[in-house]
Design an enzyme around this catalytic site. Structure first.
Site, PDB file in Angstrom:
ATOM      1  N   ARG A  48     -23.179 -38.106  32.356  1.00  0.00           N
ATOM      2  CA  ARG A  48     -24.026 -36.952  32.080  1.00  0.00           C
ATOM      3  C   ARG A  48     -23.819 -35.875  33.133  1.00  0.00           C
ATOM      4  O   ARG A  48     -23.675 -36.162  34.312  1.00  0.00           O
ATOM      5  CB  ARG A  48     -25.496 -37.398  32.079  1.00  0.00           C
ATOM      6  CG  ARG A  48     -26.487 -36.337  31.641  1.00  0.00           C
ATOM      7  CD  ARG A  48     -27.873 -36.956  31.511  1.00  0.00           C
ATOM      8  NE  ARG A  48     -28.362 -37.452  32.790  1.00  0.00           N
ATOM      9  CZ  ARG A  48     -29.003 -36.708  33.681  1.00  0.00           C
ATOM     10  NH1 ARG A  48     -29.220 -35.432  33.444  1.00  0.00           N
ATOM     11  NH2 ARG A  48     -29.429 -37.230  34.808  1.00  0.00           N
ATOM     12  N   LEU A  49     -23.788 -34.623  32.674  1.00  0.00           N
ATOM     13  CA  LEU A  49     -23.842 -33.469  33.561  1.00  0.00           C
ATOM     14  C   LEU A  49     -25.001 -32.593  33.093  1.00  0.00           C
ATOM     15  O   LEU A  49     -25.098 -32.296  31.899  1.00  0.00           O
ATOM     16  CB  LEU A  49     -22.545 -32.660  33.519  1.00  0.00           C
ATOM     17  CG  LEU A  49     -21.294 -33.238  34.177  1.00  0.00           C
ATOM     18  CD1 LEU A  49     -20.125 -32.264  34.017  1.00  0.00           C
ATOM     19  CD2 LEU A  49     -21.520 -33.536  35.643  1.00  0.00           C
ATOM     20  N   ASP A  50     -25.860 -32.203  34.012  1.00  0.00           N
ATOM     21  CA  ASP A  50     -26.951 -31.309  33.639  1.00  0.00           C
ATOM     22  C   ASP A  50     -26.397 -30.038  33.010  1.00  0.00           C
ATOM     23  O   ASP A  50     -25.277 -29.610  33.322  1.00  0.00           O
ATOM     24  CB  ASP A  50     -27.794 -30.945  34.860  1.00  0.00           C
ATOM     25  CG  ASP A  50     -28.636 -32.116  35.345  1.00  0.00           C
ATOM     26  OD1 ASP A  50     -28.790 -33.090  34.584  1.00  0.00           O
ATOM     27  OD2 ASP A  50     -29.120 -32.057  36.492  1.00  0.00           O
ATOM     28  N   ARG A  51     -27.184 -29.408  32.188  1.00  0.00           N
ATOM     29  CA  ARG A  51     -26.725 -28.236  31.435  1.00  0.00           C
ATOM     30  C   ARG A  51     -26.186 -27.133  32.346  1.00  0.00           C
ATOM     31  O   ARG A  51     -25.190 -26.486  32.035  1.00  0.00           O
ATOM     32  CB  ARG A  51     -27.881 -27.700  30.576  1.00  0.00           C
ATOM     33  CG  ARG A  51     -27.478 -26.595  29.619  1.00  0.00           C
ATOM     34  CD  ARG A  51     -28.643 -26.192  28.739  1.00  0.00           C
ATOM     35  NE  ARG A  51     -29.716 -25.594  29.503  1.00  0.00           N
ATOM     36  CZ  ARG A  51     -29.761 -24.313  29.868  1.00  0.00           C
ATOM     37  NH1 ARG A  51     -28.769 -23.499  29.556  1.00  0.00           N
ATOM     38  NH2 ARG A  51     -30.789 -23.835  30.554  1.00  0.00           N
TER      39      ARG A  51
END
Length: 379
Positions: free
Chosen positions: A162-165
């Site tokens: 996951r990468l934050d937006r």
């Protein structure tokens, strides 16, 4: 699928309708999605039974007013078990209720999703800031997965981390469910190492900094806090956060800013951001984590960044003022509460990406890397 209500053609979409290249509109460095009809489905709860269809929506879904719901039922945009019903219809438990909404997705920055490596089992890309990885909330087509499908005909794709937006950088996507499981097992067993870089305010210490502070994410506020103290005792209360550890190494500094290498040992929400905040050197454009931890010098440096950015943003046209495109291209709906704007109400186009970038992931027998962004140079 098409239906005609009140002499107006409605074309609605489901997840089975893939994003296509012509779904996007680009303006002033912003990527918009043309509004489209989408079916939201719910099943009647026991406590809804006996309510009229209009009363149900007016009581339970307060984002729109009663007059809208009254018109939506009459026009067939709200249906029960796939059929149009009168406004006096009383709902029964477990019935399928459909609401066909003219959906406006939030805008994102119009940056390319550049492909770094394209293999038989794995795809790696450089994710631009402001673009979510996969469909979530109001985002469906304005996502990395959606854009790759529309512009490169790549699907199915399975993001394995996951990468934050608002974070940019390396994103690894498996091209099969079995390959995704292999990656996830390696991550869960601690066999994968991650590296990010950040641009922080102030002169970061030359020596390696190891931050061991529990991270507590508050979903309602959308932010994390670093908890200081004994894990079993804090003013008589047990700490709620999860154990978290990040190693930081300064790459370079000019006194005003520093570029820092970040190695998260754990993977908590906003871990790098809140751990940098705890050192007194938050990410230089991270408005969410500027608090009393920041000294006066850092505060002045951030204010300068914010002021300069505001001037750049204000020089652009307002994101809801869009005269360049023919109005029919927007698919304007007279019943829609967002039309004629492309962006949903409450979303502007003045945000920028965080100065936090994923540069490297490595596992037992593989390494994937992403180039540094332009802001990583202090010269």
């Amino acid at each position: 699928m098409k239906r005609n209500r009140e002499n107006m053609e409605i074309v609605w979409q489901t997840p089975a309708n893939p994003p296509e290249r012509h779904d996007y509109i680009f303006r002033n460095g912003i990527r918009y999605v043309k509004p489209y009809y989408f079916e939201f489905i719910s099943h009647a709860k026991n406590r809804w039974a006996g309510k009229t269809i209009v009363d149900l929506f007016a009581d339970e879904f307060k984002g729109r007013n009663r007059d809208y719901y009254d018109s939506a039922v009459k026009s067939g945009r709200i249906q029960v078990d796939g059929k149009t019903v009168p406004v006096s219809y009383r709902v029964q438990s477990s019935q399928k209720i459909s609401h066909f909404v003219h959906r406006h997705e939030p805008p994102v920055m119009a940056l390319d999703v550049s492909i770094l490596h394209k293999g038989e089992d794995v795809l790696t890309v450089c994710k631009p800031a402001s673009v979510p990885v996969h469909p979530c909330g109001q985002y469906r087509k304005n996502t990395v997965v959606g854009i790759l499908q529309a512009e490169h005909d790549l699907e199915p794709l399975f993001p394995i981390h996951r990468l934050d937006r608002l974070v940019s950088g390396l994103l690894i996507l498996a091209r099969s469910a079995s390959q995704a499981d292999i990656f996830r097992q390696q991550i869960e067993s601690g066999m994968v190492q991650k590296q990010y870089i950040a641009k922080v305010v102030g002169e970061f210490p030359k020596e390696e900094q190891i931050v061991n502070l529990r991270v507590n994410f508050n979903a309602r506020e959308g932010r994390s806090t670093a908890e200081v103290g004994d894990p079993h005792e804090r003013d008589g209360n047990t700490l709620k956060g999860k154990a978290a550890c990040t190693k930081f190494t300064r790459i370079c500094t000019n006194g005003k800013y520093s570029i820092v290498s970040c190695h998260p040992i754990t993977g908590r929400t906003h871990q790098i951001r809140v751990h940098l905040q705890s050192t007194g050197h938050p990410i230089a454009n991270d408005t969410l984590y500027l608090t009393d931890y920041v000294d006066s010098r850092s505060r002045r440096a951030f204010d300068a960044v914010k002021s300069n950015h505001s001037l750049e943003v204000n020089s652009n046209d307002n994101c809801n003022s869009q005269p360049e495109e023919p109005i029919e291209d927007f698919g304007i709906d007279p019943m829609c509460t967002n039309c004629p704007n492309l962006a949903p109400i409450g979303y502007d186009c003045g945000e920028e990406g965080l100065w936090l970038h994923c540069v490297r992931y490595s596992g037992p027998d593989w390494v994937y890397e992403c180039p540094y962004p332009e802001w990583a140079s202090l010269t």
